[in-house]
Scaffold this motif. Sequence first.
Motif, PDB file in Angstrom:
ATOM      1  N   GLU A 137      18.882  24.896  62.322  1.00  0.00           N
ATOM      2  CA  GLU A 137      18.893  25.248  60.542  1.00  0.00           C
ATOM      3  C   GLU A 137      19.743  25.832  60.381  1.00  0.00           C
ATOM      4  OE1 GLU A 137      19.182  22.234  58.808  1.00  0.00           O
ATOM      5  OE2 GLU A 137      19.111  20.863  60.531  1.00  0.00           O
ATOM      6  N   ILE A 138      19.596  27.146  61.179  1.00  0.00           N
ATOM      7  CA  ILE A 138      19.483  28.745  60.827  1.00  0.00           C
ATOM      8  C   ILE A 138      20.636  29.063  60.922  1.00  0.00           C
ATOM      9  CG2 ILE A 138      18.836  31.009  60.311  1.00  0.00           C
ATOM     10  CD1 ILE A 138      17.482  29.546  58.492  1.00  0.00           C
ATOM     11  N   LEU A 139      20.527  28.938  62.650  1.00  0.00           N
ATOM     12  CA  LEU A 139      21.719  29.218  62.939  1.00  0.00           C
ATOM     13  C   LEU A 139      23.573  28.285  62.399  1.00  0.00           C
ATOM     14  CD1 LEU A 139      21.573  28.835  66.462  1.00  0.00           C
ATOM     15  CD2 LEU A 139      21.850  30.865  65.335  1.00  0.00           C
ATOM     16  N   LYS A 140      23.190  27.059  62.443  1.00  0.00           N
ATOM     17  CA  LYS A 140      24.123  26.043  61.378  1.00  0.00           C
ATOM     18  C   LYS A 140      24.404  26.746  59.985  1.00  0.00           C
ATOM     19  CE  LYS A 140      23.133  21.896  60.661  1.00  0.00           C
ATOM     20  NZ  LYS A 140      22.709  20.150  60.741  1.00  0.00           N
ATOM     21  N   GLY A 141      23.594  27.639  58.940  1.00  0.00           N
ATOM     22  CA  GLY A 141      23.642  27.958  57.979  1.00  0.00           C
ATOM     23  C   GLY A 141      24.097  29.914  57.908  1.00  0.00           C
ATOM     24  N   ARG A 142      24.442  30.740  59.260  1.00  0.00           N
ATOM     25  CA  ARG A 142      24.727  31.700  59.741  1.00  0.00           C
ATOM     26  C   ARG A 142      26.000  31.117  60.095  1.00  0.00           C
ATOM     27  NH1 ARG A 142      21.847  36.160  60.386  1.00  0.00           N
ATOM     28  NH2 ARG A 142      24.079  36.197  62.317  1.00  0.00           N
ATOM     29  N   ARG A 143      26.465  29.824  60.787  1.00  0.00           N
ATOM     30  CA  ARG A 143      28.320  29.381  60.500  1.00  0.00           C
ATOM     31  C   ARG A 143      28.342  29.537  59.353  1.00  0.00           C
ATOM     32  NH1 ARG A 143      25.660  27.480  65.527  1.00  0.00           N
ATOM     33  NH2 ARG A 143      25.430  25.015  64.824  1.00  0.00           N
ATOM     34  N   ARG A 144      28.303  28.539  58.948  1.00  0.00           N
ATOM     35  CA  ARG A 144      28.529  28.627  57.494  1.00  0.00           C
ATOM     36  C   ARG A 144      28.797  29.393  56.401  1.00  0.00           C
ATOM     37  NH1 ARG A 144      24.893  25.208  55.730  1.00  0.00           N
ATOM     38  NH2 ARG A 144      24.196  26.550  54.469  1.00  0.00           N
ATOM     39  N   LEU A 145      28.368  30.715  57.159  1.00  0.00           N
ATOM     40  CA  LEU A 145      28.548  31.486  55.455  1.00  0.00           C
ATOM     41  C   LEU A 145      29.500  32.536  56.456  1.00  0.00           C
ATOM     42  CD1 LEU A 145      24.724  32.907  55.218  1.00  0.00           C
ATOM     43  CD2 LEU A 145      26.305  31.907  53.446  1.00  0.00           C
ATOM     44  N   ARG A 146      29.761  32.393  57.402  1.00  0.00           N
ATOM     45  CA  ARG A 146      31.118  33.533  58.334  1.00  0.00           C
ATOM     46  C   ARG A 146      32.333  32.385  57.795  1.00  0.00           C
ATOM     47  NH1 ARG A 146      30.451  33.761  64.156  1.00  0.00           N
ATOM     48  NH2 ARG A 146      31.594  31.796  64.710  1.00  0.00           N
ATOM     49  N   GLY A 147      31.493  30.802  58.172  1.00  0.00           N
ATOM     50  CA  GLY A 147      33.048  30.714  57.884  1.00  0.00           C
ATOM     51  C   GLY A 147      33.875  30.397  56.794  1.00  0.00           C
ATOM     52  N   ASN A 148      33.061  30.976  55.748  1.00  0.00           N
ATOM     53  CA  ASN A 148      33.222  31.101  53.824  1.00  0.00           C
ATOM     54  C   ASN A 148      34.366  32.096  54.277  1.00  0.00           C
ATOM     55  OD1 ASN A 148      32.509  28.706  52.946  1.00  0.00           O
ATOM     56  ND2 ASN A 148      30.272  30.125  52.723  1.00  0.00           N
ATOM     57  N   ILE A 149      33.867  33.309  54.896  1.00  0.00           N
ATOM     58  CA  ILE A 149      34.481  34.645  55.338  1.00  0.00           C
ATOM     59  C   ILE A 149      35.923  34.493  56.317  1.00  0.00           C
ATOM     60  CG2 ILE A 149      34.884  36.914  55.906  1.00  0.00           C
ATOM     61  CD1 ILE A 149      31.825  37.452  56.114  1.00  0.00           C
ATOM     62  N   GLU A 150      35.632  33.467  57.077  1.00  0.00           N
ATOM     63  CA  GLU A 150      36.425  32.962  57.641  1.00  0.00           C
ATOM     64  C   GLU A 150      38.155  32.502  56.847  1.00  0.00           C
ATOM     65  OE1 GLU A 150      35.917  31.402  61.543  1.00  0.00           O
ATOM     66  OE2 GLU A 150      34.727  32.792  62.214  1.00  0.00           O
ATOM     67  N   ARG A 151      37.825  31.401  56.085  1.00  0.00           N
ATOM     68  CA  ARG A 151      38.920  30.849  55.421  1.00  0.00           C
ATOM     69  C   ARG A 151      38.807  31.773  53.793  1.00  0.00           C
ATOM     70  NH1 ARG A 151      36.502  27.601  50.084  1.00  0.00           N
ATOM     71  NH2 ARG A 151      34.722  28.176  51.093  1.00  0.00           N
ATOM     72  N   ALA A 152      38.434  32.985  53.329  1.00  0.00           N
ATOM     73  CA  ALA A 152      38.920  33.832  52.889  1.00  0.00           C
ATOM     74  C   ALA A 152      40.562  34.280  53.726  1.00  0.00           C
ATOM     75  CB  ALA A 152      38.510  34.852  52.323  1.00  0.00           C
ATOM     76  N   LEU A 153      39.888  34.912  54.913  1.00  0.00           N
ATOM     77  CA  LEU A 153      40.673  35.474  55.547  1.00  0.00           C
ATOM     78  C   LEU A 153      41.889  34.395  55.759  1.00  0.00           C
ATOM     79  CD1 LEU A 153      38.267  37.165  58.008  1.00  0.00           C
ATOM     80  CD2 LEU A 153      39.959  38.395  56.875  1.00  0.00           C
ATOM     81  N   GLN A 154      41.782  33.615  56.521  1.00  0.00           N
ATOM     82  CA  GLN A 154      42.862  32.313  56.973  1.00  0.00           C
ATOM     83  C   GLN A 154      43.831  32.491  55.490  1.00  0.00           C
ATOM     84  OE1 GLN A 154      43.189  30.860  60.130  1.00  0.00           O
ATOM     85  NE2 GLN A 154      45.267  30.678  59.512  1.00  0.00           N
ATOM     86  N   ALA A 155      43.622  32.360  54.069  1.00  0.00           N
ATOM     87  CA  ALA A 155      44.196  32.045  52.967  1.00  0.00           C
ATOM     88  C   ALA A 155      45.156  33.220  53.534  1.00  0.00           C
ATOM     89  CB  ALA A 155      43.412  32.058  52.054  1.00  0.00           C
ATOM     90  N   GLY A 156      45.026  34.703  53.440  1.00  0.00           N
ATOM     91  CA  GLY A 156      45.172  35.383  53.012  1.00  0.00           C
ATOM     92  C   GLY A 156      46.046  35.490  54.270  1.00  0.00           C
ATOM     93  N   THR A 157      46.090  35.763  55.488  1.00  0.00           N
ATOM     94  CA  THR A 157      46.667  35.687  57.211  1.00  0.00           C
ATOM     95  C   THR A 157      47.890  34.446  56.692  1.00  0.00           C
ATOM     96  OG1 THR A 157      45.344  35.768  58.354  1.00  0.00           O
ATOM     97  CG2 THR A 157      46.957  34.877  59.457  1.00  0.00           C
ATOM     98  N   ASP A 158      47.885  33.316  55.787  1.00  0.00           N
ATOM     99  CA  ASP A 158      48.919  32.419  55.424  1.00  0.00           C
ATOM    100  C   ASP A 158      49.499  32.566  54.541  1.00  0.00           C
ATOM    101  OD1 ASP A 158      47.741  30.865  57.981  1.00  0.00           O
ATOM    102  OD2 ASP A 158      46.362  29.556  56.062  1.00  0.00           O
ATOM    103  N   ALA A 159      49.356  33.485  53.708  1.00  0.00           N
ATOM    104  CA  ALA A 159      50.247  33.989  53.272  1.00  0.00           C
ATOM    105  C   ALA A 159      51.189  34.785  53.166  1.00  0.00           C
ATOM    106  CB  ALA A 159      49.386  33.931  51.639  1.00  0.00           C
ATOM    107  N   GLY A 160      50.551  35.674  55.111  1.00  0.00           N
ATOM    108  CA  GLY A 160      51.449  37.066  55.046  1.00  0.00           C
ATOM    109  C   GLY A 160      51.002  38.025  54.364  1.00  0.00           C
ATOM    110  N   LEU A 161      49.794  37.761  54.215  1.00  0.00           N
ATOM    111  CA  LEU A 161      49.173  39.478  53.042  1.00  0.00           C
ATOM    112  C   LEU A 161      48.360  39.963  53.753  1.00  0.00           C
ATOM    113  CD1 LEU A 161      48.004  37.710  49.270  1.00  0.00           C
ATOM    114  CD2 LEU A 161      49.994  39.357  50.461  1.00  0.00           C
ATOM    115  N   PHE A 162      47.551  39.261  54.950  1.00  0.00           N
ATOM    116  CA  PHE A 162      46.503  39.732  55.646  1.00  0.00           C
ATOM    117  C   PHE A 162      47.209  40.443  57.258  1.00  0.00           C
ATOM    118  CE2 PHE A 162      42.534  37.815  53.120  1.00  0.00           C
ATOM    119  CZ  PHE A 162      43.263  38.316  51.914  1.00  0.00           C
ATOM    120  N   VAL A 163      46.805  41.544  58.101  1.00  0.00           N
ATOM    121  CA  VAL A 163      46.886  41.774  59.209  1.00  0.00           C
ATOM    122  C   VAL A 163      45.774  42.097  60.100  1.00  0.00           C
ATOM    123  CG1 VAL A 163      47.800  43.312  60.907  1.00  0.00           C
ATOM    124  CG2 VAL A 163      48.929  43.348  58.674  1.00  0.00           C
TER     125      VAL A 163
END
Length: 226
Positions: A137-163
Amino acid sequence: MRGRPRKKPPSATGGESEISNDSGTRERMLEAAAELFVRQGFASTSIRQIAESCSVTPGAIYNHFNSKDEILYSIIQSTQEAADREMNLAFERGGSDPVAKLFEVIRALTLINCHHRLNALAGNKEYRGLEEPYLSEILKGRRRLRGNIERALQAGTDAGLFVLPEIAGKPSVRIAGIAIGDMCIRAAEWYRPDGSATAEQLATEYAKMALRCVGVGEFTPANENV
């Protein structure tokens, strides 16, 4: 027995009614346990030591928790739930701007690790000592939190704003997410409430560093007082 509920032992005074079943008492037990887990480790801490540190009997501890594993699980779960709430609000504050979204998400995660410093330290240091089903359960929560960061990173990458760092010729949100997430988590290791920077100042600087990590230069938050 740690990984499954155990029968609650009677207290030294012949029962468990010497302590009210209120949330304040439960929180006091969690705070005492977190401090002990950070200072001497989960494996080296006993239920009796937790009880002594908050002036109750071991039976009183079992009035609220079935095992030591459940105590550590509760410490980590409460911090993860707070992080989930704050990161969801961060996405809302960021609106449609991927840069603002990443800034807000990283700032929120850093603040959680500063404001819940003992819980964060205990959880990040000792979570692998948990037995099932708590560990999963804790590992699932840790993956969920990291997934939030990755989601924000993906949005910026798709927009051509992040390297982002590249693996096999493709941008890796996973590597960037792990690196930036670890930076936020480790703020709990050295942040002090009486230090030279407030939690809010530290979180703002961490968020700006995260943006620089993905190639964003100057950024002014919508609320310049953060």
